[in-house]
Design a protein around this motif. Sequence first.
Motif, short mmCIF file in Angstrom:
data_model
loop_
_atom_site.label_atom_id
_atom_site.label_comp_id
_atom_site.label_asym_id
_atom_site.label_seq_id
_atom_site.Cartn_x
_atom_site.Cartn_y
_atom_site.Cartn_z
N SER A 91 -12.66 -5.03 -6.08
CA SER A 91 -12.37 -6.45 -5.84
C SER A 91 -11.44 -7.01 -6.91
N GLU A 92 -10.40 -7.69 -6.46
CA GLU A 92 -9.39 -8.36 -7.28
C GLU A 92 -8.46 -7.39 -8.02
N LYS A 93 -8.45 -6.10 -7.60
CA LYS A 93 -7.52 -5.11 -8.17
C LYS A 93 -6.74 -4.47 -7.02
N PHE A 94 -5.50 -4.04 -7.31
CA PHE A 94 -4.73 -3.33 -6.30
C PHE A 94 -5.24 -1.90 -6.16
N LYS A 95 -5.39 -1.45 -4.91
CA LYS A 95 -5.82 -0.09 -4.62
C LYS A 95 -5.07 0.40 -3.38
N THR A 96 -4.58 1.64 -3.42
CA THR A 96 -3.91 2.23 -2.26
C THR A 96 -4.96 2.55 -1.21
N ILE A 97 -4.79 1.98 0.00
CA ILE A 97 -5.77 2.19 1.07
C ILE A 97 -5.25 3.11 2.17
N VAL A 98 -3.93 3.36 2.19
CA VAL A 98 -3.34 4.27 3.18
C VAL A 98 -1.93 4.64 2.72
N GLU A 99 -1.47 5.82 3.14
CA GLU A 99 -0.10 6.23 2.88
C GLU A 99 0.58 6.57 4.21
N PHE A 100 1.87 6.32 4.24
CA PHE A 100 2.68 6.60 5.42
C PHE A 100 3.78 7.60 5.04
N GLU A 101 4.05 8.54 5.94
CA GLU A 101 5.20 9.44 5.79
C GLU A 101 6.35 8.76 6.52
N CYS A 102 7.37 8.37 5.77
CA CYS A 102 8.46 7.56 6.34
C CYS A 102 9.73 8.38 6.46
N ARG A 103 10.27 8.43 7.67
CA ARG A 103 11.54 9.10 7.93
C ARG A 103 12.47 8.11 8.62
N GLY A 104 13.12 7.29 7.81
CA GLY A 104 14.05 6.32 8.36
C GLY A 104 13.47 4.94 8.62
N LEU A 105 12.15 4.83 8.68
CA LEU A 105 11.49 3.53 8.83
C LEU A 105 10.69 3.25 7.58
N GLU A 106 10.87 2.07 7.01
CA GLU A 106 10.17 1.70 5.79
C GLU A 106 9.35 0.44 6.03
N PRO A 107 8.04 0.45 5.73
CA PRO A 107 7.26 -0.78 5.89
C PRO A 107 7.67 -1.79 4.81
N VAL A 108 7.89 -3.03 5.24
CA VAL A 108 8.28 -4.08 4.29
C VAL A 108 7.29 -5.23 4.27
N ASP A 109 6.39 -5.30 5.26
CA ASP A 109 5.38 -6.35 5.27
C ASP A 109 4.15 -5.86 6.02
N PHE A 110 3.00 -6.35 5.62
CA PHE A 110 1.71 -6.00 6.21
C PHE A 110 0.99 -7.28 6.54
N GLN A 111 0.30 -7.30 7.67
CA GLN A 111 -0.37 -8.53 8.10
C GLN A 111 -1.89 -8.41 7.88
N PRO A 112 -2.34 -8.76 6.67
CA PRO A 112 -3.79 -8.79 6.43
C PRO A 112 -4.35 -10.12 6.91
N GLN A 113 -5.64 -10.17 7.06
CA GLN A 113 -6.28 -11.40 7.51
C GLN A 113 -7.44 -11.74 6.57
N ASP A 114 -7.51 -13.01 6.11
CA ASP A 114 -8.73 -13.45 5.42
C ASP A 114 -9.82 -13.53 6.48
N TRP A 115 -11.03 -13.25 6.08
CA TRP A 115 -12.13 -13.22 7.04
C TRP A 115 -13.39 -13.74 6.35
#
Length: 138
Positions: A91-115
């Motif tokens: 809690s309140e620290k950055f942690k890697t939760i998943v990795e993607f293998e990217c070939r030409g497509l790069e993630p630039v934004d993620f849509q998290p939701q407060d709940w």
Amino acid sequence: MGRIGLQLRATLENITRLRAEGEDFRWYLKLKCANCGEVSEKWQYLRLMDSAPLKGGRGSATMVQKCKLCSRENSIDILSQTIKPYNAEDSEKFKTIVEFECRGLEPVDFQPQDWNDYDEKTKESVGIYEVTHKFVKC
């Protein structure tokens, strides 16, 4: 391009573990073409259960798409073995939760939701707040 990790930081209230469960879990992302820089206008989702063939019979990826601007075929793959839970001690620290293998497509934004909700058994409020994220090269 290689591997890119999604790091999450959140405040967890009375929650011990947050995890992407099941092959139908949807990772909502905005993706950028590494060739021309075009960023998708709409949110796109990736699921482990999805698989598309790569051109030339070179295997498959979670998503394969042709860039609308430069027509280059790009792909991104969820690396299932890298999916990790976000625990109360994170809690309140950055942690890697998943990795993607990217070939030409790069993630630039993620849509998290407060709940938030209320746990009838424990008579306590529960919630996930102040969700932020960043992408890191792995």
